[in-house]
Design a protein around this motif. Structure first.
Motif, PDB file in Angstrom:
ATOM      1  N   ARG A  42       0.834  -1.205   0.000  1.00 33.01           N
ATOM      2  CA  ARG A  42       0.000   0.000   0.000  1.00 33.01           C
ATOM      3  C   ARG A  42       0.872   1.260   0.000  1.00 33.01           C
ATOM      4  NH1 ARG A  42      -4.643   0.413   4.438  1.00 33.01           N
ATOM      5  NH2 ARG A  42      -5.368  -1.346   3.151  1.00 33.01           N
ATOM      6  N   THR A  43       1.943   1.241   0.784  1.00 31.64           N
ATOM      7  CA  THR A  43       2.842   2.400   0.829  1.00 31.64           C
ATOM      8  C   THR A  43       3.499   2.627  -0.526  1.00 31.64           C
ATOM      9  OG1 THR A  43       3.278   1.995   3.177  1.00 31.64           O
ATOM     10  CG2 THR A  43       4.831   3.403   2.001  1.00 31.64           C
ATOM     11  N   MET A  44       3.894   1.538  -1.183  1.00 28.53           N
ATOM     12  CA  MET A  44       4.526   1.665  -2.495  1.00 28.53           C
ATOM     13  C   MET A  44       3.549   2.244  -3.511  1.00 28.53           C
ATOM     14  SD  MET A  44       7.200  -1.348  -3.269  1.00 28.53           S
ATOM     15  CE  MET A  44       7.744  -0.353  -4.634  1.00 28.53           C
ATOM     16  N   LYS A  45       2.316   1.783  -3.466  1.00 27.88           N
ATOM     17  CA  LYS A  45       1.320   2.293  -4.408  1.00 27.88           C
ATOM     18  C   LYS A  45       1.066   3.772  -4.152  1.00 27.88           C
ATOM     19  CE  LYS A  45      -3.043   0.998  -6.582  1.00 27.88           C
ATOM     20  NZ  LYS A  45      -4.169   0.035  -6.600  1.00 27.88           N
ATOM     21  N   HIS A  46       1.051   4.162  -2.891  1.00 30.56           N
ATOM     22  CA  HIS A  46       0.875   5.577  -2.549  1.00 30.56           C
ATOM     23  C   HIS A  46       2.042   6.402  -3.088  1.00 30.56           C
ATOM     24  CE1 HIS A  46      -0.210   9.154  -0.318  1.00 30.56           C
ATOM     25  NE2 HIS A  46       0.976   9.170   0.264  1.00 30.56           N
ATOM     26  N   CYS A  47       3.244   5.846  -3.012  1.00 30.72           N
ATOM     27  CA  CYS A  47       4.440   6.525  -3.523  1.00 30.72           C
ATOM     28  C   CYS A  47       4.329   6.741  -5.034  1.00 30.72           C
ATOM     29  CB  CYS A  47       5.681   5.703  -3.183  1.00 30.72           C
ATOM     30  SG  CYS A  47       7.235   6.486  -3.623  1.00 30.72           S
ATOM     31  N   ILE A  48       3.841   5.729  -5.740  1.00 32.42           N
ATOM     32  CA  ILE A  48       3.647   5.857  -7.188  1.00 32.42           C
ATOM     33  C   ILE A  48       2.616   6.944  -7.491  1.00 32.42           C
ATOM     34  CG2 ILE A  48       2.736   4.679  -9.228  1.00 32.42           C
ATOM     35  CD1 ILE A  48       4.003   2.104  -8.166  1.00 32.42           C
ATOM     36  N   GLY A  49       1.561   6.981  -6.694  1.00 31.78           N
ATOM     37  CA  GLY A  49       0.539   8.015  -6.890  1.00 31.78           C
ATOM     38  C   GLY A  49       1.105   9.410  -6.713  1.00 31.78           C
ATOM     39  N   LYS A  50       1.969   9.586  -5.709  1.00 26.44           N
ATOM     40  CA  LYS A  50       2.608  10.890  -5.495  1.00 26.44           C
ATOM     41  C   LYS A  50       3.500  11.257  -6.671  1.00 26.44           C
ATOM     42  CE  LYS A  50       4.474  11.694  -1.456  1.00 26.44           C
ATOM     43  NZ  LYS A  50       5.243  11.431  -0.199  1.00 26.44           N
ATOM     44  N   LEU A  51       4.209  10.254  -7.206  1.00 20.62           N
ATOM     45  CA  LEU A  51       5.091  10.518  -8.345  1.00 20.62           C
ATOM     46  C   LEU A  51       4.284  10.950  -9.573  1.00 20.62           C
ATOM     47  CD1 LEU A  51       7.879  10.500  -9.667  1.00 20.62           C
ATOM     48  CD2 LEU A  51       7.600   8.046 -10.085  1.00 20.62           C
ATOM     49  N   ILE A  52       3.144  10.304  -9.791  1.00 18.39           N
ATOM     50  CA  ILE A  52       2.317  10.626 -10.953  1.00 18.39           C
ATOM     51  C   ILE A  52       1.810  12.066 -10.883  1.00 18.39           C
ATOM     52  CG2 ILE A  52       0.115  10.084 -12.089  1.00 18.39           C
ATOM     53  CD1 ILE A  52       0.670   7.129 -11.449  1.00 18.39           C
ATOM     54  N   THR A  53       1.568  12.577  -9.685  1.00 14.90           N
ATOM     55  CA  THR A  53       1.089  13.961  -9.561  1.00 14.90           C
ATOM     56  C   THR A  53       2.128  14.958 -10.083  1.00 14.90           C
ATOM     57  OG1 THR A  53       1.921  14.199  -7.289  1.00 14.90           O
ATOM     58  CG2 THR A  53      -0.343  13.401  -7.567  1.00 14.90           C
ATOM     59  N   PHE A  54       3.422  14.608  -9.986  1.00 12.00           N
ATOM     60  CA  PHE A  54       4.452  15.497 -10.520  1.00 12.00           C
ATOM     61  C   PHE A  54       4.370  15.570 -12.044  1.00 12.00           C
ATOM     62  CE2 PHE A  54       6.452  14.550  -6.398  1.00 12.00           C
ATOM     63  CZ  PHE A  54       6.788  15.837  -5.997  1.00 12.00           C
ATOM     64  N   ASN A  55       3.926  14.482 -12.662  1.00 16.70           N
ATOM     65  CA  ASN A  55       3.779  14.488 -14.117  1.00 16.70           C
ATOM     66  C   ASN A  55       2.510  15.220 -14.539  1.00 16.70           C
ATOM     67  OD1 ASN A  55       4.597  13.654 -16.788  1.00 16.70           O
ATOM     68  ND2 ASN A  55       2.917  12.168 -16.730  1.00 16.70           N
ATOM     69  N   VAL A  56       1.467  15.088 -13.753  1.00 11.69           N
ATOM     70  CA  VAL A  56       0.176  15.701 -14.107  1.00 11.69           C
ATOM     71  C   VAL A  56       0.166  17.190 -13.797  1.00 11.69           C
ATOM     72  CG1 VAL A  56      -2.297  15.693 -13.627  1.00 11.69           C
ATOM     73  CG2 VAL A  56      -1.048  13.525 -13.760  1.00 11.69           C
TER      74      VAL A  56
END
Length: 700
Positions: free
Chosen positions: A423-437
């Motif tokens: 779950r923590t890893m998936k949250h980390c990916i979500g945070k990274l995607i916000t930098f692209n969006v």
């Protein structure tokens, strides 16, 4: 009079052409700045994803683009540690933080301060000394010593007040400074925000931007301080960076020439009598006190002379005011009377013989290039690099810097994530995607380098979990693994191939390996590893050409990162490589450096040896014995001939296990012994030797 003016104008134009040829031109300066801006952005995104509460700022000549190959400028990196809060007013106190009150009084040197420790729970001073890093002064205040970080290793960097990593071949020295953020601009610096020079410089926009940047305190005292262990220097480095980034090309060239003169005539044999920061400060004062129209290409020689006259005045008066904090004398206690006389004479000699002295500068062959431009020697009488070769050389080192930053960011992310849950890893990916969006262009560029690696790691962890349950790869894991295939030329593809191998899908694994091997023959490939200090790969004409044409995008086409598996991916790797996760006994753990050697708890292998090892295993399962032996031969040849392997001992360990499977115990033993020669501690080769000898004894 007119002839003298024409000569100076002609010399200025020739100097500008020479500096253009050696890379001090607008195009190259902007490209180099963008490269380091991207690296800084990438590292800060990584720190945010890893929740390190740290921001890094790249400063100095490399970041500013105000250097050349021959100047060998270092890299300045400021680490802003957000746990600390430096305040000037009690209203700035924050609950739960390390709060310190900035004190500037008759006992502190201008531009410096003391830091008084405050309580965490209420805005009051601490009254009891908590540990050896503090001292109780005569007023009863608990003050923090600036020796706090001496000898402490953090994030693989030994912080003094600053730590320069010297002497690593092929890389610039790195000067890393830990810093604490000020809640607001110190009063001693804020007066500059309302100041404007003769040429209306700095502009209102520059000063507004500067006001929005942070100020810091860094752990170093003044040379003339009565309390050198208690003083902290006030740093306005971000405002200064803003000013340098807004210089025009003539001003940048003038600064570069000042540094060349400094290194050639004023600081011989590596002495630091006058720092490049002093030269920068002198330049800023000169720009502020002149009309902006003066700073143009055909006046470069005159501008340089003006700066040298100002520097000479500073030396004679033992006084060089900090550009923003005017009360701070940068030359206080800097040199003896004898050294002052020597420096003053050297600057005077240069000014009296300026043209001849310029022709004597060897850095980047500037003097000889200038002689050629002035028709003093025939062109071609002496070899020097063409402007195209220099351009490609810069592009090559930009590529290297970005590639090493990508790999460094990957390591930092894994260090944070290897103990976290799904779950923590998936949250980390979500945070990274916000930098692209939602991010700016630099953040979006950083995303394209960081995302594939994180996608692949997440997919591999999901695959390891599903393999342990039913020996199959879940569709979700395959989606993530596929999304990360373009991290570089090989590492993510090899992970996918390894996943298929571990589930018995040899045909798919073999297809991926064959395609990956073909990629190695399409471009020259660099092996990049950040697990230990290694020199950069040898540069070739073809590599420089590719870097010049493709810039940062070439990372995906010519880079082979080492392949890293954390403990959660253990079911995705052959058992021969799983041993590497258990290389350290308790006795050897004490020989590891915590913030550098954490990768030793993982299985890490260079891409090409891993590719041939997987081929060897897969062809064995497919009973393609001739292909299997070819793969073994390629594995041996790679270990012997590839000078850029970062994990040669691991490659030897898996080769040794191949030799055991070939029933060649003596060759296997030789591999393990060679591995131990490379790394005597924290090496699983000792276990393999014991296992091999035990098996031989049992068979007898």
């Amino acid at each position: 009079m007119f002839q003298e003016h024409d000569y100076r104008e002609n010399l200025s134009l020739m100097l500008s052409e020479v500096l253009d040829d050696i890379g001090v031109n607008e195009r190259m300066v902007m490209r180099r700045r963008r490269c380091l801006m991207l690296e800084e952005t990438m590292m800060n995104i990584t720190h945010k994803l890893a929740d390190t509460n740290l921001t890094v700022y790249y400063l100095g000549s490399q970041r500013e683009g105000t250097t050349t190959i021959g100047l060998h400028s270092d890299m300045d990196i400021l680490h802003c540690i957000h746990e600390y809060n430096i305040i000037q007013d009690w209203s700035e106190w924050e609950h739960g933080k390390e709060n310190y009150l900035m004190i500037q009084d008759e006992n502190t040197t201008p531009g410096y301060c003391f830091l008084q420790l405050l309580r965490h729970d209420i805005p009051l001073p601490v009254t009891v000394i908590p540990n050896e890093h503090y001292i109780n002064d005569r007023s009863g205040r608990i003050l923090l010593k600036n020796t706090l970080y001496n000898g402490v290793i953090q994030d693989a960097v030994d912080h003094g007040p600053s730590n320069a990593r010297q002497g690593q071949d092929g890389f610039c020295d790195i000067d890393t400074v830990p810093a604490f953020p000020c809640k607001s601009w110190p009063q001693s610096a804020s007066g500059w925000l309302d100041r404007q020079g003769i040429g209306r410089w700095p502009t209102l926009d520059m000063r507004r931007y500067a006001a929005s940047t942070r100020c810091f305190v860094v752990a170093t005292g003044s040379k003339v301080s009565e309390y050198p262990e208690l003083e902290w220097r006030i740093s306005t480095s971000l405002a200064e960076r803003c000013l340098i980034l807004n210089l025009n090309i003539t001003q940048i060239r003038c600064y570069v020439l000042l540094k060349m003169i400094l290194k050639s005539f004023l600081n011989p044999q590596g002495e630091i009598n006058i720092s490049s920061f002093m030269c920068k400060t002198v330049l800023l004062h000169c720009i502020e006190n002149t009309e902006s129209s003066i700073w143009k290409e055909n006046n470069l020689f005159i501008c340089l002379t003006y700066c040298l006259l100002e520097l000479h005045s500073c030396v004679q008066n033992d006084h060089c005011s900090h550009f923003i904090i005017r009360e701070n004398n940068l030359m206080a206690g800097q040199f003896t009377a004898e050294k002052k006389h020597e420096l003053s004479k050297n600057i005077s000699d240069f000014l009296q013989n300026d043209r001849q002295m310029l022709l004597r500068i060897d850095i980047d062959d500037l003097g000889y290039r200038l002689q050629v431009k002035l028709n003093m020697v025939p062109h071609g009488a002496y070899y020097y690099q063409s402007s195209l070769a220099i351009h490609e050389f810069y592009m090559y080192f930009e590529y290297l810097g970005t590639a090493f930053s990508v790999k460094g960011a990957q390591k930092l992310l894994l260090r944070h994530l290897h103990t976290k849950n799904i779950r923590t890893m998936k949250h980390c990916i979500g945070k990274l995607i916000t930098f692209n969006v939602n991010g700016n262009r630099l953040e979006q560029a950083a995303f394209k380098f960081l995302a594939p690696f994180l996608f692949t790691t997440y997919g591999s962890i999901l695959a390891s979990s599903s393999i342990s349950e039913n020996n199959q790869v879940s569709p979700q894991a395959l989606v993530w693994l596929s999304a990360g295939l373009n991290s570089d030329i090989s590492s993510s593809r090899l992970k996918l191939a390894s996943v298929f191998y571990c589930t018995g899908d040899m045909e798919k694994a073999e297809l991926i390996l064959r395609h990956t091997e073909q990629q190695y023959y399409s471009y020259p490939v660099f092996t990049i590893c950040r697990c230990r200090d290694m020199p950069p790969p040898a540069v070739t004409t073809e590599i420089m050409r590719i870097c010049g044409e493709q810039s940062e995008d070439c990372i995906k086409h010519i880079t082979a990162f080492c392949v890293t598996f954390i403990q959660k991916e253990i079911n995705c790797i052959p058992h021969e490589l799983q041993y590497e996760m258990f290389r350290s006994t308790q006795d050897y753990m004490i020989h590891r450096i915590r913030y550098r050697d954490f990768w030793m708890d993982w299985a890490v292998v260079d891409s090409l040896p891993f590719l041939y090892f997987l081929q060897y295993k897969i062809y064995s399962h497919l009973q393609r014995h001739q292909d299997q032996q070819q793969a073994l031969s390629k594995l041996i040849r790679t270990i012997v001939t590839d000078k850029n392997l970062g994990h040669r001992e691991t490659a030897l360990n898996i080769l040794g296990q191949c030799m055991e499977q070939e029933n060649r115990p003596q060759q296997a033993l030789n591999c393990y012994l060679l591995s131990l020669q490379l790394r005597s501690r924290n090496n699983v080769a000792k276990f393999h030797i014991c296992k091999l000898l035990s098996g031989l004894l049992a068979s007898q």
